[in-house]
Design a protein around this motif. Sequence first.
Motif, PDB file in Angstrom:
ATOM      1  N   LEU A  74      97.252  40.539 140.672  1.00 41.73           N
ATOM      2  CA  LEU A  74      96.325  40.802 141.780  1.00 41.73           C
ATOM      3  C   LEU A  74      94.905  40.409 141.392  1.00 41.73           C
ATOM      4  O   LEU A  74      94.157  39.864 142.215  1.00 41.73           O
ATOM      5  CB  LEU A  74      96.385  42.286 142.175  1.00 41.73           C
ATOM      6  CG  LEU A  74      97.648  42.692 142.938  1.00 41.73           C
ATOM      7  CD1 LEU A  74      97.689  44.186 143.155  1.00 41.73           C
ATOM      8  CD2 LEU A  74      97.699  41.971 144.284  1.00 41.73           C
ATOM      9  N   LEU A  77      94.663  36.723 141.729  1.00 46.72           N
ATOM     10  CA  LEU A  77      94.566  36.312 143.138  1.00 46.72           C
ATOM     11  C   LEU A  77      93.152  36.560 143.663  1.00 46.72           C
ATOM     12  O   LEU A  77      92.541  35.674 144.289  1.00 46.72           O
ATOM     13  CB  LEU A  77      95.598  37.092 143.964  1.00 46.72           C
ATOM     14  CG  LEU A  77      95.647  36.786 145.447  1.00 46.72           C
ATOM     15  CD1 LEU A  77      96.091  35.356 145.680  1.00 46.72           C
ATOM     16  CD2 LEU A  77      96.592  37.747 146.170  1.00 46.72           C
ATOM     17  N   THR A  81      90.392  33.652 144.662  1.00 47.27           N
ATOM     18  CA  THR A  81      89.863  33.588 146.022  1.00 47.27           C
ATOM     19  C   THR A  81      88.344  33.708 146.035  1.00 47.27           C
ATOM     20  O   THR A  81      87.652  32.934 146.705  1.00 47.27           O
ATOM     21  CB  THR A  81      90.463  34.721 146.880  1.00 47.27           C
ATOM     22  OG1 THR A  81      91.869  34.727 146.691  1.00 47.27           O
ATOM     23  CG2 THR A  81      90.140  34.518 148.328  1.00 47.27           C
ATOM     24  N   GLN A  84      86.767  30.522 144.911  1.00 51.09           N
ATOM     25  CA  GLN A  84      86.777  29.496 145.969  1.00 51.09           C
ATOM     26  C   GLN A  84      85.728  29.793 147.041  1.00 51.09           C
ATOM     27  O   GLN A  84      84.986  28.897 147.461  1.00 51.09           O
ATOM     28  CB  GLN A  84      88.160  29.449 146.627  1.00 51.09           C
ATOM     29  CG  GLN A  84      89.236  28.838 145.761  1.00 51.09           C
ATOM     30  CD  GLN A  84      89.143  27.338 145.758  1.00 51.09           C
ATOM     31  OE1 GLN A  84      88.738  26.740 146.745  1.00 51.09           O
ATOM     32  NE2 GLN A  84      89.471  26.716 144.638  1.00 51.09           N
ATOM     33  N   VAL A  85      85.678  31.074 147.488  1.00 51.53           N
ATOM     34  CA  VAL A  85      84.764  31.424 148.579  1.00 51.53           C
ATOM     35  C   VAL A  85      83.316  31.251 148.143  1.00 51.53           C
ATOM     36  O   VAL A  85      82.502  30.642 148.847  1.00 51.53           O
ATOM     37  CB  VAL A  85      85.040  32.868 149.054  1.00 51.53           C
ATOM     38  CG1 VAL A  85      83.961  33.327 150.001  1.00 51.53           C
ATOM     39  CG2 VAL A  85      86.406  32.952 149.719  1.00 51.53           C
TER      40      VAL A  85
END
Lengths: 103, 342
Positions: A74, A77, A81, A84-85
Amino acid sequence: MSLALSLFTIVCVSLGAVFFLAGTLGLLRFPDTLTRLHALTKADNLGLGLVVLGLLPQVDWPLGALKLIAVWLLALLAGATVGQVLGSAVRPPPVSGAGESTP
Amino acid sequence: MSMSMSLGLVADSFLALLILGLAVWTIAVRGTYAAVVGFVAYGLLVALVWVRLAAVDVALTEAALGSGLMGLLLLRAAACLPRDAAVPASGRVGRVALRVVVGVLCAGLTAVLAAVVLQLPEPAPSLAAAAAQVLPTTGLGNPVTGVLIAYRAIDTLLEAVVLVLALIGLWSLAADGAWGGRPGALRTREPGAALVLLAQLLPPVGILVGIHLFWTGANHPGGAFQGGAVLAAMWAIVLVAGLAAAPRVDGRRLRLVLVVGPALFFAIGLAGIWWADAFLGYPADWAKPLILVIEAALTLSIAAALGLLLAGPPAAEPGPGPVVGAAGQLSWKEQSSTDEHR
């Protein structure tokens, strides 16, 4: 046997701590956002991964171990994310179709 | 023994210093966003303190509600505020003065609390023994849930009602024309592919964790508020990624979900007058199943209320699909005017 497992835990957790330290240094010292993100996600991936690997022999099998691995997955993940954001917020990806409007 | 105690003391001291430093930084930092990020990190560190104090229930609540949910609400508030550059110099001076006043008041409150804690008699007065003694009659294994749902059930009932009232307050901020529509604060113009992937992968795990937190709350740390907060967070991720639209606030089913928890709690509490000779009392053999039913309904209502609090007041929508503009505006205006006629 238990001594070997304890040694394994100590070595892995210490190595993980080194990665966290290096990641924190990178976060503080690197010049721009993208390289800082790189340092931060390395700390999450490898640092937390090594800490979890080191703790595996110390917890109940299989539930405790699966929980630890789930925590690591988790975190991977979430870290990927957020990377990337934040990355696309700093450097927006090229707009597709922009080439058509400006020949 | 003393070795591990001194190690714990070192860790606690380090944690306390870190929290104090972060608190000062959060107040002193100029940017509003940076202050909110500092606040979120502060909440997570405070959750660690609660773990060190063996209050895992409080730690879960602090991490989920105090840090995560409040952090998102504050981020949204920060997005509505003018940028620092837009604030005139005189306004900045006023804000610094305000910060100093708030800081002095908070420091004073902390000093008073510290003085009170230091003056407690040894051992400190506690109801813990009495609470643990009667706990078996509720069939629960987690004394915190026992306090929340049995001994001090009236507080928990009022908390659940307050959430609905807060939501009504938030909805009353909607513009007249937008009333009845969909909340719009969590809409993102172009969610990236990574965010969409997260919103597809995480909710199955998060929903499982939320339900587990509610279910395990009877015997272990957890409960309706923590489980509901996790469920609301999953909903928020799906809304931010644009995988689903927020429900219209005039929907009958949505409102039913919002009130089912407090209403069922209240109804079972009223029935307690006949069953157990007390408002919010439980009959001896039925305590555990009734508590589980209440907690399940509360989890659902809390998740819906928290999610809708995050989603903000109903807002004018750009219309579904690629058609944006006058036609979409007109259609929802007609919709809202028919609502007023009803």
